[in-house]
Motif scaffolding. Structure first.
Motif, mmCIF file in Angstrom:
data_model
loop_
_atom_site.group_PDB
_atom_site.id
_atom_site.type_symbol
_atom_site.label_atom_id
_atom_site.label_comp_id
_atom_site.label_asym_id
_atom_site.label_seq_id
_atom_site.Cartn_x
_atom_site.Cartn_y
_atom_site.Cartn_z
ATOM 1 N N MET A 160 13.194 24.769 -57.284
ATOM 2 C CA MET A 160 13.741 26.130 -57.355
ATOM 3 C C MET A 160 15.256 26.066 -57.491
ATOM 4 N N ALA A 161 15.781 26.853 -58.385
ATOM 5 C CA ALA A 161 17.232 27.027 -58.479
ATOM 6 C C ALA A 161 17.535 28.461 -58.108
ATOM 7 N N ALA A 162 18.254 28.668 -57.035
ATOM 8 C CA ALA A 162 18.482 30.024 -56.539
ATOM 9 C C ALA A 162 19.963 30.280 -56.368
ATOM 10 N N ALA A 163 20.391 31.387 -56.867
ATOM 11 C CA ALA A 163 21.781 31.805 -56.666
ATOM 12 C C ALA A 163 21.777 33.021 -55.769
ATOM 13 N N GLN A 164 22.225 32.867 -54.545
ATOM 14 C CA GLN A 164 22.414 34.014 -53.668
ATOM 15 C C GLN A 164 23.831 34.478 -53.884
ATOM 16 N N PHE A 165 23.950 35.680 -54.365
ATOM 17 C CA PHE A 165 25.213 36.110 -54.946
ATOM 18 C C PHE A 165 25.670 37.386 -54.258
ATOM 19 N N PRO A 166 26.189 37.324 -53.020
ATOM 20 C CA PRO A 166 26.509 38.554 -52.315
ATOM 21 C C PRO A 166 27.913 39.062 -52.597
ATOM 22 N N PRO A 167 28.062 40.343 -52.993
ATOM 23 C CA PRO A 167 29.399 40.919 -52.997
ATOM 24 C C PRO A 167 30.007 40.783 -51.614
ATOM 25 N N SER A 168 31.292 40.613 -51.558
ATOM 26 C CA SER A 168 31.982 40.348 -50.309
ATOM 27 C C SER A 168 31.551 41.322 -49.235
ATOM 28 N N PRO A 169 30.946 40.834 -48.149
ATOM 29 C CA PRO A 169 30.512 41.757 -47.107
ATOM 30 C C PRO A 169 31.724 42.344 -46.408
ATOM 31 N N ARG B 148 30.114 28.913 -63.897
ATOM 32 C CA ARG B 148 30.002 30.129 -64.713
ATOM 33 C C ARG B 148 29.745 31.349 -63.829
ATOM 34 N N VAL B 149 28.855 31.205 -62.851
ATOM 35 C CA VAL B 149 28.583 32.311 -61.930
ATOM 36 C C VAL B 149 29.838 32.705 -61.169
ATOM 37 N N ARG B 150 30.579 31.696 -60.693
ATOM 38 C CA ARG B 150 31.812 31.988 -59.952
ATOM 39 C C ARG B 150 32.828 32.708 -60.829
ATOM 40 N N MET B 151 32.941 32.310 -62.071
ATOM 41 C CA MET B 151 33.902 32.937 -62.981
ATOM 42 C C MET B 151 33.544 34.404 -63.222
ATOM 43 N N VAL B 152 32.270 34.661 -63.484
ATOM 44 C CA VAL B 152 31.827 36.037 -63.719
ATOM 45 C C VAL B 152 32.015 36.878 -62.469
ATOM 46 N N TRP B 153 31.685 36.314 -61.313
ATOM 47 C CA TRP B 153 31.855 37.021 -60.032
ATOM 48 C C TRP B 153 33.323 37.377 -59.803
ATOM 49 N N ALA B 154 34.225 36.460 -60.122
ATOM 50 C CA ALA B 154 35.658 36.738 -59.970
ATOM 51 C C ALA B 154 36.110 37.853 -60.901
ATOM 52 N N ILE B 155 35.601 37.861 -62.141
ATOM 53 C CA ILE B 155 35.951 38.923 -63.094
ATOM 54 C C ILE B 155 35.505 40.278 -62.568
ATOM 55 N N LEU B 156 34.278 40.360 -62.056
ATOM 56 C CA LEU B 156 33.741 41.641 -61.597
ATOM 57 C C LEU B 156 34.401 42.106 -60.304
ATOM 58 N N ARG B 157 34.790 41.183 -59.445
ATOM 59 C CA ARG B 157 35.533 41.579 -58.235
ATOM 60 C C ARG B 157 36.894 42.168 -58.607
ATOM 61 N N GLY B 158 37.470 41.672 -59.700
ATOM 62 C CA GLY B 158 38.728 42.252 -60.149
ATOM 63 C C GLY B 158 38.556 43.667 -60.666
ATOM 64 N N ALA C 142 41.990 34.383 -57.500
ATOM 65 C CA ALA C 142 40.787 35.204 -57.652
ATOM 66 C C ALA C 142 39.526 34.337 -57.629
ATOM 67 N N LEU C 143 39.583 33.173 -58.245
ATOM 68 C CA LEU C 143 38.445 32.252 -58.250
ATOM 69 C C LEU C 143 38.155 31.715 -56.854
ATOM 70 N N ILE C 144 39.190 31.353 -56.132
ATOM 71 C CA ILE C 144 39.005 30.837 -54.774
ATOM 72 C C ILE C 144 38.383 31.897 -53.876
ATOM 73 N N SER C 145 38.900 33.129 -53.980
ATOM 74 C CA SER C 145 38.364 34.224 -53.177
ATOM 75 C C SER C 145 36.912 34.504 -53.523
ATOM 76 N N ALA C 146 36.594 34.469 -54.828
ATOM 77 C CA ALA C 146 35.214 34.712 -55.252
ATOM 78 C C ALA C 146 34.285 33.630 -54.725
ATOM 79 N N ASP C 147 34.724 32.388 -54.746
ATOM 80 C CA ASP C 147 33.884 31.286 -54.305
ATOM 81 C C ASP C 147 33.589 31.376 -52.813
ATOM 82 N N ASN C 148 34.522 31.943 -52.056
ATOM 83 C CA ASN C 148 34.303 32.097 -50.621
ATOM 84 C C ASN C 148 33.184 33.087 -50.306
#
Length: 513
Positions: free
Chosen positions: A1-10, A91-101, A131-137
């Motif tokens: 299984m490959a799973a990405a749990q991708f939570p917007p910053s709680p 790639r997921v981290r990059m997209v997540w950083a773009i959308l958080r912006g 932005a990338l570091i924050s998204a990865d956290n």
């Protein structure tokens, strides 16, 4: 299984969640109106600028109950297949950083000064790398080699993605629009270099030049309503609101169990594409939507189960999207904000023996449609929504203070009500349950924009309070989904299980066959 749990910053509070105004040594350095943004640097040029605004009444009514156990937190689980290169961590981290912006509330935190002053606080990233570091956290990524015993070495792999967000950030429409945008970037033809260039470009556009403070954080729902400056209109609105509340009559409720720790369970069923088409066709032939029909399904399912108080009607509540009623344009174009109102559907509890069940069902579906339409298109909907938000915010503050006082050992029960005053007798206004009817999500998800991603299923819901119950319904990838989430420690288990069986049986007999 490959799973990405991708939570917007709680979005979370600082360590000291609650301070009484007279006890707190935290003094706000300025005051802002609801929906307005203010920037501060604390007088130190070395510290980054922060943008903040107060939570509106609706946001506050969701925030305060969520502090202890996350009540109302939203989740969206998507099960899909996709080529591995589209879901790599970078790639997921990059997209997540773009959308958080693009949606700064997803990267904000909350600070509570006092019950009337709770604020979103946003610190912009100092660079694209920041932005990338924050998204990865705020990204959890897990990968396994097998899923359900299947080899995952093939070019198309199975993925599970979980998107989580607190409800005071936004509503279901924001959550699903976000998921579509997320997959739109992940599944696009853009290379990693293209996405990096997009992140840099959007960061430069937002933070490299002059910044309009009002364009940073999206305004609250209450700010977006047309201003109500006339005292006469406000007085009329209050009378209308009270009248509408007095009309809410309901006397049906599930039998409760003694208070135990909350344990939510979700029962879900999906109908294949052909059966979904049959359901939609039957509903259209009878002049109703699936959403209206589900009010009637729940009504029939309960009436077949309940034997008591048949003379009292069944009341169910639901939410309505208030975005079409906004007139104040926000400088921030983010769709991540809370914009829901509430309405009720009231139907008879008894089932007449002299009329065919299908006739009763479709008649009540049309009644539910009329009541839903009347609520959504009522000329007083803005006034009612504004007053309901104020009432919910007031109740939330009162209950929050009681909860905090209990935790501190300071709570004192209010004195018993005086017997010298006779209260007006009101009809009961008990709601049986809530329905979250999301409609056709295929109108939101633009599958053609990410053709290499193939969805298997979608499950969505929210963390409910102790003793809560909510039925969800939506169409996704051509299939109708119905799910019932409830606290199984809060209700008599056999009663709820029978109710769910009745829902499925009534759906099959009245909407499919």
């Amino acid at each position: 299984m490959a799973a990405a749990q991708f939570p917007p910053s709680p979005v979370s509070s600082d360590d000291a969640l609650v301070h009484e105004a007279e006890e707190s040594n935290v003094v706000p350095n300025h005051t802002v109106d609801i929906g307005k943004v203010s920037a501060t640097s604390n007088g130190k040029t070395s510290e980054p600028v922060q943008y903040e605004r107060r939570l509106g009444e609706s946001e506050l009514s969701y925030y305060l109950p969520s502090r202890a156990t996350g009540v109302n937190d939203m989740y969206l689980h998507l099960d899909f297949r996709a080529p591995e290169h589209l879901l790599r961590h970078a790639r997921v981290r990059m997209v997540w950083a773009i959308l958080r912006g693009r949606h700064p509330l997803l990267a904000s935190r909350v600070h509570m000064y006092e019950y009337n002053d709770v604020r979103f606080i946003y610190t912009p990233p100092q660079s694209p790398e920041d932005a990338l570091i924050s998204a990865d956290n705020d990204l959890e990524y897990k990968s396994n080699t097998t899923r359900n015993g299947r080899n995952q070495e093939a070019p198309l792999k199975n993925y599970d993605m979980m998107i989580c967000a607190t409800h005071f950030l936004g509503d279901g429409m924001a959550l699903h629009q976000f998921a579509n945008d997320l997959f739109g970037l992940l599944g696009s033809s853009k290379t990693q270099g293209d996405l990096e260039a997009l992140l840099n470009e959007e960061w430069q556009a937002r933070w490299a030049g002059s910044i309009a403070e009002d364009s940073v954080l999206p305004e609250s729902m209450e700010y977006r309503f047309p201003p109500e400056t006339s005292k006469f209109r406000r007085a009329v609105g209050k009378v209308d609101f009270q009248r509408s509340q007095d009309e809410l009559i309901g006397g049906q409720a599930f039998p409760r169990r003694s208070k135990q720790p909350r344990h939510t369970t979700v029962q879900t069923v999906s109908y294949d594409v052909d059966r979904t088409k049959a359901i939609l066709k039957r509903c259209k032939a009878h002049g109703v939507s699936v959403s209206a029909a589900l009010f009637a399904i729940c009504n029939i399912a309960w009436a077949q189960l309940s034997q008591a108080k048949k003379e009292l009607p069944t009341m169910m509540y639901s939410a309505v999207n208030l975005r079409p009623h906004f007139t104040v344009t926000s400088l921030n174009d983010s769709y991540w904000f809370l914009a829901v109102g509430y309405f009720n559907v009231i139907l008879p509890t008894f089932i007449p023996r002299s009329v065919e069940l299908s006739t009763v069902f479709w008649h009540r579906a049309r009644i539910a449609k009329e009541q839903s339409t009347r609520a959504a298109k009522n000329p007083m909907i803005v006034s009612r929504s504004r007053l309901m938000a104020s009432e919910r915010g007031l109740r939330a503050r009162i209950w929050a203070k009681e909860d905090d006082d209990k935790d501190r050992g300071l709570f004192v029960s209010p004195p018993p009500a005086s017997t010298t005053h006779v209260k007006a007798v009101r009809a009961p206004s008990t709601a049986l349950m809530g329905l979250s009817l999301l409609g056709n999500l295929d109108g939101i998800y633009k599958y053609a924009s990410y053709p290499e991603i193939q969805f298997n299923s979608l499950t969505t819901g929210s963390r409910q309070r102790s003793g809560g119950m909510l039925l969800f319904s939506y169409t996704f990838a051509g299939k109708l989904f119905i799910s019932l989430g409830y606290d199984e420690n809060g209700f008599e288990k056999a009663c709820v299980e029978r109710f769910w069986e009745n829902i499925l049986q009534a759906t099959d007999e009245l909407m499919v066959n």
